[in-house]
Design a protein around this motif. Structure first.
Motif, PDB file in Angstrom:
ATOM      1  N   LYS A   1       3.622  90.249 -42.871  1.00  0.00           N
ATOM      2  CA  LYS A   1       2.432  90.710 -43.608  1.00  0.00           C
ATOM      3  C   LYS A   1       1.192  90.566 -42.735  1.00  0.00           C
ATOM      4  CE  LYS A   1       2.227  91.392 -48.325  1.00  0.00           C
ATOM      5  NZ  LYS A   1       1.463  92.436 -48.924  1.00  0.00           N
ATOM      6  N   PHE A   2       1.112  89.417 -42.073  1.00  0.00           N
ATOM      7  CA  PHE A   2      -0.036  89.181 -41.182  1.00  0.00           C
ATOM      8  C   PHE A   2      -0.073  90.262 -40.099  1.00  0.00           C
ATOM      9  CE2 PHE A   2      -1.654  84.548 -41.491  1.00  0.00           C
ATOM     10  CZ  PHE A   2      -1.577  84.581 -42.874  1.00  0.00           C
ATOM     11  N   LYS A   3       1.080  90.468 -39.459  1.00  0.00           N
ATOM     12  CA  LYS A   3       1.150  91.429 -38.347  1.00  0.00           C
ATOM     13  C   LYS A   3       0.835  92.844 -38.836  1.00  0.00           C
ATOM     14  CE  LYS A   3       3.063  91.202 -34.709  1.00  0.00           C
ATOM     15  NZ  LYS A   3       2.379  91.118 -33.403  1.00  0.00           N
ATOM     16  N   LYS A   4       1.456  93.195 -39.965  1.00  0.00           N
ATOM     17  CA  LYS A   4       1.341  94.588 -40.415  1.00  0.00           C
ATOM     18  C   LYS A   4       0.021  94.869 -41.126  1.00  0.00           C
ATOM     19  CE  LYS A   4       5.745  95.715 -39.240  1.00  0.00           C
ATOM     20  NZ  LYS A   4       7.092  95.641 -39.681  1.00  0.00           N
ATOM     21  N   SER A   5      -0.771  93.816 -41.366  1.00  0.00           N
ATOM     22  CA  SER A   5      -2.074  94.035 -42.016  1.00  0.00           C
ATOM     23  C   SER A   5      -3.012  94.801 -41.096  1.00  0.00           C
ATOM     24  CB  SER A   5      -2.723  92.691 -42.378  1.00  0.00           C
ATOM     25  OG  SER A   5      -3.114  92.022 -41.175  1.00  0.00           O
ATOM     26  N   GLY A   6      -2.696  94.744 -39.796  1.00  0.00           N
ATOM     27  CA  GLY A   6      -3.572  95.386 -38.819  1.00  0.00           C
ATOM     28  C   GLY A   6      -4.854  94.590 -38.583  1.00  0.00           C
ATOM     29  N   LYS A   7      -4.955  93.447 -39.229  1.00  0.00           N
ATOM     30  CA  LYS A   7      -6.204  92.676 -39.125  1.00  0.00           C
ATOM     31  C   LYS A   7      -6.086  91.482 -38.187  1.00  0.00           C
ATOM     32  CE  LYS A   7      -7.654  93.990 -43.734  1.00  0.00           C
ATOM     33  NZ  LYS A   7      -7.484  93.683 -45.142  1.00  0.00           N
ATOM     34  N   ILE A   8      -4.855  91.143 -37.833  1.00  0.00           N
ATOM     35  CA  ILE A   8      -4.670  89.951 -36.984  1.00  0.00           C
ATOM     36  C   ILE A   8      -4.349  90.430 -35.573  1.00  0.00           C
ATOM     37  CG2 ILE A   8      -3.354  87.785 -36.715  1.00  0.00           C
ATOM     38  CD1 ILE A   8      -5.015  88.032 -39.370  1.00  0.00           C
ATOM     39  N   HIS A   9      -5.221  90.102 -34.626  1.00  0.00           N
ATOM     40  CA  HIS A   9      -5.011  90.616 -33.270  1.00  0.00           C
ATOM     41  C   HIS A   9      -4.409  89.575 -32.328  1.00  0.00           C
ATOM     42  CE1 HIS A   9      -8.615  88.455 -32.010  1.00  0.00           C
ATOM     43  NE2 HIS A   9      -9.261  88.994 -33.033  1.00  0.00           N
ATOM     44  N   VAL A  10      -4.277  88.317 -32.788  1.00  0.00           N
ATOM     45  CA  VAL A  10      -3.625  87.320 -31.925  1.00  0.00           C
ATOM     46  C   VAL A  10      -2.133  87.283 -32.273  1.00  0.00           C
ATOM     47  CG1 VAL A  10      -5.717  85.903 -31.707  1.00  0.00           C
ATOM     48  CG2 VAL A  10      -4.086  85.403 -33.547  1.00  0.00           C
ATOM     49  N   PRO A  11      -1.307  86.743 -31.384  1.00  0.00           N
ATOM     50  CA  PRO A  11       0.124  86.639 -31.728  1.00  0.00           C
ATOM     51  C   PRO A  11       0.340  85.781 -32.979  1.00  0.00           C
ATOM     52  CG  PRO A  11      -0.229  86.176 -29.396  1.00  0.00           C
ATOM     53  CD  PRO A  11      -1.588  86.257 -30.020  1.00  0.00           C
ATOM     54  N   VAL A  12       1.413  86.097 -33.694  1.00  0.00           N
ATOM     55  CA  VAL A  12       1.720  85.380 -34.940  1.00  0.00           C
ATOM     56  C   VAL A  12       3.089  84.695 -34.805  1.00  0.00           C
ATOM     57  CG1 VAL A  12       2.150  85.640 -37.427  1.00  0.00           C
ATOM     58  CG2 VAL A  12       0.367  87.022 -36.314  1.00  0.00           C
ATOM     59  N   THR A  13       3.128  83.441 -35.199  1.00  0.00           N
ATOM     60  CA  THR A  13       4.391  82.685 -35.197  1.00  0.00           C
ATOM     61  C   THR A  13       4.950  82.636 -36.607  1.00  0.00           C
ATOM     62  OG1 THR A  13       3.550  81.272 -33.421  1.00  0.00           O
ATOM     63  CG2 THR A  13       5.437  80.425 -34.654  1.00  0.00           C
ATOM     64  N   ALA A  14       6.238  82.922 -36.728  1.00  0.00           N
ATOM     65  CA  ALA A  14       6.928  82.722 -38.014  1.00  0.00           C
ATOM     66  C   ALA A  14       7.579  81.343 -37.979  1.00  0.00           C
ATOM     67  CB  ALA A  14       7.991  83.801 -38.208  1.00  0.00           C
ATOM     68  N   VAL A  15       7.783  80.743 -39.144  1.00  0.00           N
ATOM     69  CA  VAL A  15       8.441  79.436 -39.198  1.00  0.00           C
ATOM     70  C   VAL A  15       9.155  79.285 -40.534  1.00  0.00           C
ATOM     71  CG1 VAL A  15       6.360  78.242 -40.077  1.00  0.00           C
ATOM     72  CG2 VAL A  15       8.112  76.935 -38.844  1.00  0.00           C
ATOM     73  N   GLY A  16      10.263  78.529 -40.505  1.00  0.00           N
ATOM     74  CA  GLY A  16      10.946  78.202 -41.747  1.00  0.00           C
ATOM     75  C   GLY A  16      12.325  78.820 -41.852  1.00  0.00           C
ATOM     76  N   GLY A  17      13.332  77.953 -41.806  1.00  0.00           N
ATOM     77  CA  GLY A  17      14.699  78.377 -42.117  1.00  0.00           C
ATOM     78  C   GLY A  17      15.332  79.316 -41.109  1.00  0.00           C
ATOM     79  N   LEU A  18      14.876  79.275 -39.851  1.00  0.00           N
ATOM     80  CA  LEU A  18      15.538  80.141 -38.852  1.00  0.00           C
ATOM     81  C   LEU A  18      16.955  79.613 -38.619  1.00  0.00           C
ATOM     82  CD1 LEU A  18      15.076  82.545 -36.799  1.00  0.00           C
ATOM     83  CD2 LEU A  18      15.057  80.759 -35.072  1.00  0.00           C
ATOM     84  N   GLU A  19      17.937  80.528 -38.651  1.00  0.00           N
ATOM     85  CA  GLU A  19      19.328  80.097 -38.551  1.00  0.00           C
ATOM     86  C   GLU A  19      19.974  80.460 -37.226  1.00  0.00           C
ATOM     87  OE1 GLU A  19      18.200  82.729 -39.864  1.00  0.00           O
ATOM     88  OE2 GLU A  19      19.669  84.333 -40.164  1.00  0.00           O
ATOM     89  N   SER A  20      19.370  81.384 -36.461  1.00  0.00           N
ATOM     90  CA  SER A  20      20.050  81.787 -35.226  1.00  0.00           C
ATOM     91  C   SER A  20      19.067  82.450 -34.271  1.00  0.00           C
ATOM     92  CB  SER A  20      21.177  82.781 -35.543  1.00  0.00           C
ATOM     93  OG  SER A  20      20.620  83.989 -36.025  1.00  0.00           O
ATOM     94  N   LEU A  21      19.477  82.481 -33.017  1.00  0.00           N
ATOM     95  CA  LEU A  21      18.651  83.181 -32.023  1.00  0.00           C
ATOM     96  C   LEU A  21      18.628  84.669 -32.353  1.00  0.00           C
ATOM     97  CD1 LEU A  21      16.994  82.891 -29.440  1.00  0.00           C
ATOM     98  CD2 LEU A  21      19.084  83.266 -28.130  1.00  0.00           C
ATOM     99  N   GLN A  22      19.741  85.181 -32.865  1.00  0.00           N
ATOM    100  CA  GLN A  22      19.802  86.606 -33.202  1.00  0.00           C
ATOM    101  C   GLN A  22      18.755  86.956 -34.263  1.00  0.00           C
ATOM    102  OE1 GLN A  22      21.937  88.950 -31.615  1.00  0.00           O
ATOM    103  NE2 GLN A  22      20.432  90.272 -32.612  1.00  0.00           N
ATOM    104  N   ALA A  23      18.582  86.056 -35.245  1.00  0.00           N
ATOM    105  CA  ALA A  23      17.598  86.331 -36.306  1.00  0.00           C
ATOM    106  C   ALA A  23      16.190  86.369 -35.710  1.00  0.00           C
ATOM    107  CB  ALA A  23      17.699  85.278 -37.400  1.00  0.00           C
TER     108      ALA A  23
END
Ligand SMILES: Cc1cc2nc3c(=O)[nH]c(=O)nc-3n(C[C@H](O)[C@H](O)[C@H](O)COP(=O)(O)O)c2cc1C
Ligand code: SF4
Length: 649
Positions: free
Chosen positions: A284-306
């Protein structure tokens, strides 16, 4: 560069620093990393170095203090000022750098404890400090100024000892995050009210720290993208907050929730959450078009593939991961080597968090070596003195873990299982949607057994005498059986054992009474109530689910409370069980509740007699008893005991 993971493993420069890839170790500080010392002790150094060895591009540490933080006796308080404490921090940064990762430190945003008498200082009066009751007292403007100056000084000190980055913790309703939220910011001065005012302290902190570090450290802001609760802010407002803060930092981390009973499970996704459930927020942050710095996701990552899929799809730029790299520190390396199937899955049980918070050593339910970084190699010889012919009795989680570990040490292993399936007490998980992570772990163990040259005898009720003269050692993992309460009618003629209810839901009526409110009873209740059946639990204690980790117990309790099909009957002693009714005593009165089906969930007890028969009647020189047949407990103990026994062989 790796082609399969060309997004997750692609390097990137941020503020002149080089990340070798996009995977960051999210901050987890084992609270034993300080043990009251004011610098990272050897356990901390070893633990964080092990995080760098995972192959991640950034290792976030947490534990440095910059004010006299309210001492909850849990968190590390590493001093960043004193000469001979700083060298410990320097060692920490260098041991992370040695493995090619960037070294980052979280500025945890806890407020001072000793600047004033009384409760800890928070944004406004009556706020919580972490998970405390609402006891905070409002931070004065003078205190805000001191706080900002102290944090800036800490950043400069951390830069001086070699840290590359700071993670500003402005999320989860911890005290500084409280300024951002209308839920907790009730101030009437320039730090409260409008969005700009609520962001003011964070902006002041970031600017002061930037100046103190001459703009040469990576600044990442960890924030709740949404707080989820009604009075807090939603993701639209989260984006507006990020829009303001991005002008003062390099990366925004889109975490979520609050460290309260209800929202902890969003912040630390547990078994009721799907895999990486919070990625949509980063997206949502990325696709808002309003955030120009990189965005980190966090929470429940299960694999490198994900992570690869998420970054390739432009949903985030980095993925921070904590628990999956605890469960298997080799997650990244195994995926690169084409061995993703060999990654031990995290079961999202939060035992790590409990062990971290309740004065135990840091533990993981599925990785028995975590927390033992300083001594694991000394505890057992690198190689067994002699290779042995080993029998393992029981194909549950303990038996399978013992068999796999013994085989990997070079022993010849034969596994005997009485039933026609492997998995033991975990088998029920295949029927329950919210046990998917546990089910994945069960299936992982079964696959690992099948991959090895382990001889498996299914449907084989082996007798002690069958082993005589054939084996050098036996590992006994025969499991547990249901407790039958000494209550009139409490038997299988009147009720179904909880674990036998799974897979037979269609045969169970619509009106159910469960006797026993432990984890098994509660999860069975939730499973059936989710299917639309009316379920009551009769429990002697005043609370439900005492043996699950705190976060999981809170999660189950809240799910049950919110389920209109569920009725708790607490403080109630079961007196008589009939096929369609249960009588109990509550508040000195006898009451009867009717049911289509009664489910018996009074707990489990070890199959001690069976276990003892293998010890006493079997002519095998070396024996070990592991898992539920020692005492019926959780995967954590089953795994640890099985591993230790197999290493001891
Ligand atoms: C045992 C444990 C300790 C944690 N300690 C911290 C901490 O000190 N600071 C922090 O910001 N987050 C802390 N977290 C939260 C993690 O950084 C992370 O946000 C959360 O666990 C979700 O990521 P995961 O699903 O990959 O574990 C902790 C989590 C766990 C499980
Ligand atoms: S203790 Fe449980 S939640 Fe924590 S890392 Fe291990 S398996 Fe995952």
């Amino acid at each position: 560069m790796n082609k399969q993971f060309s997004h997750a493993l692609s390097p990137i420069r941020v503020n002149r620093k080089f990340y070798k890839n996009r995977i960051c170790v999210a901050p987890i500080t084992p609270h034993s990393s300080s043990n009251g010392e004011l610098y990272p002790n050897e356990a901390a150094l070893e633990y964080f170095e092990s995080r760098a060895r995972t192959g991640a591009g950034m290792v976030w540490c947490a534990g440095a203090k910059f004010v006299d933080v309210f001492d909850d006796g849990e968190h590390c308080t590493w001093d960043t000022e004193t000469f001979n404490h700083k060298n410990g921090l320097n060692m920490l940064a260098e041991r992370i750098h040695a493995h090619g990762a960037l070294a980052g430190m979280e500025a945890h945003g806890l407020t001072p404890g000793s600047w004033r008498q009384g409760p800890p200082i928070t944004c406004s009066d009556g706020n919580r400090f972490m998970q405390s009751p609402p006891i905070g007292q409002e931070m004065t403007k003078e205190e805000i100024k001191r706080y900002v100056e102290a944090e800036a000084k800490m950043c400069a000190n951390l830069q001086e000892v070699g840290f590359d980055a700071i993670l500003f913790h402005f999320g989860h309703q911890i005290p500084i995050a409280q300024f951002l939220s209308p839920l907790s910011n009730h101030r009437t001065d320039e730090y409260g009210g409008s969005l700009e005012n609520r962001c003011r302290i964070c902006v002041e902190i970031l600017d002061a720290c930037r100046e103190a570090t001459h703009g040469r450290m990576i600044f990442e802001v960890r924030m709740s993208a949404t707080e989820f609760s009604e009075d807090g802010y939603d993701v639209e407002e989260g984006i507006r907050i990020a829009e303001i803060l991005q002008e003062h930092c390099d990366i925004i981390q889109a975490s979520c929730g609050q460290v309260t009973e209800k929202y902890m499970t969003w912040t630390h996704p547990c078994q009721h959450m799907e895999d990486h459930p919070n990625l949509w927020l980063a997206e949502k942050f990325k696709k808002s078009g309003k955030i120009h710095v990189p965005v980190t996701a966090v929470g429940g990552l299960e694999s490198l593939q994900a992570a690869e899929d998420a970054i390739a799809a432009g949903k985030c730029d980095f993925f921070a991961v904590a628990r999956q790299l605890i469960a298997d520190p080799k997650m990244i390396k195994k995926a690169i080597d084409g061995k993703a199937d060999d990654v031990t899955p995290c079961i999202k049980c939060m035992r790590c968090h409990d062990s971290d918070c309740y004065a135990h050593i840091f533990r993981c339910a599925v990785n028995p070596t975590i927390g033992y970084e300083t001594c694991a190699e000394k505890m057992f010889p690198a190689q067994p003195e002699r290779l042995k012919n080993v029998a393992v009795i029981g194909g549950g989680p303990a038996g399978m873990k013992a068999a796999i570990t013994a085989f990997d040490r070079g022993h010849k292993v034969t596994l005997f299982e009485a039933k026609d399936y492997l998995g033991g007490a975990l088998d029920f998980s295949k029927y329950v949607e919210f046990k998917y992570a546990l089910c994945r772990y069960k299936d992982f163990l079964i696959k690992q057994i099948r991959k090895r040259d382990i001889v498996v005898h299914m449907n084989t009720e082996v007798k002690p005498a069958d082993l005589n003269g054939k084996f050098d050692a036996v590992i006994i993992a025969v499991g547990a059986e249901p407790v039958m309460l000494p209550v009139e009618g409490y038997d299988v003629s009147n009720g179904i054992i909880a674990t036998s209810a799974y897979g037979h839901e269609g045969e169970i009526g619509d009106n159910i009474v469960i006797i026993g409110g432990g984890q098994v009873g509660c999860e069975t209740a939730l499973h059936l109530a989710d299917m639309g059946k009316k379920v009551s639990i009769i429990e002697m204690q005043s609370g439900l689910c005492p043996e699950a980790s705190k976060t999981c117990a809170d999660e189950i309790r809240i799910c049950l409370e919110e389920n209109e099909n569920f009725t708790p009957i607490l403080g109630a002693a079961c007196k008589k069980v009939e096929k369609h009714a249960v009588t109990y005593t509550q508040d000195g009165q006898d009451k009867t509740v009717e049911a289509d089906t009664v489910i018996l969930a009074a707990g489990m007890k070890p199959k001690s007699a069976l276990a003892d028969s293998f010890i006493m009647d079997c002519d095998v020189p070396e024996w070990y008893v592991v898992g539920d047949c020692v005492n019926a407990r959780t995967v954590e103990q089953a795994t640890a005991e099985a591993y230790n026994a197999a290493m001891e062989l």
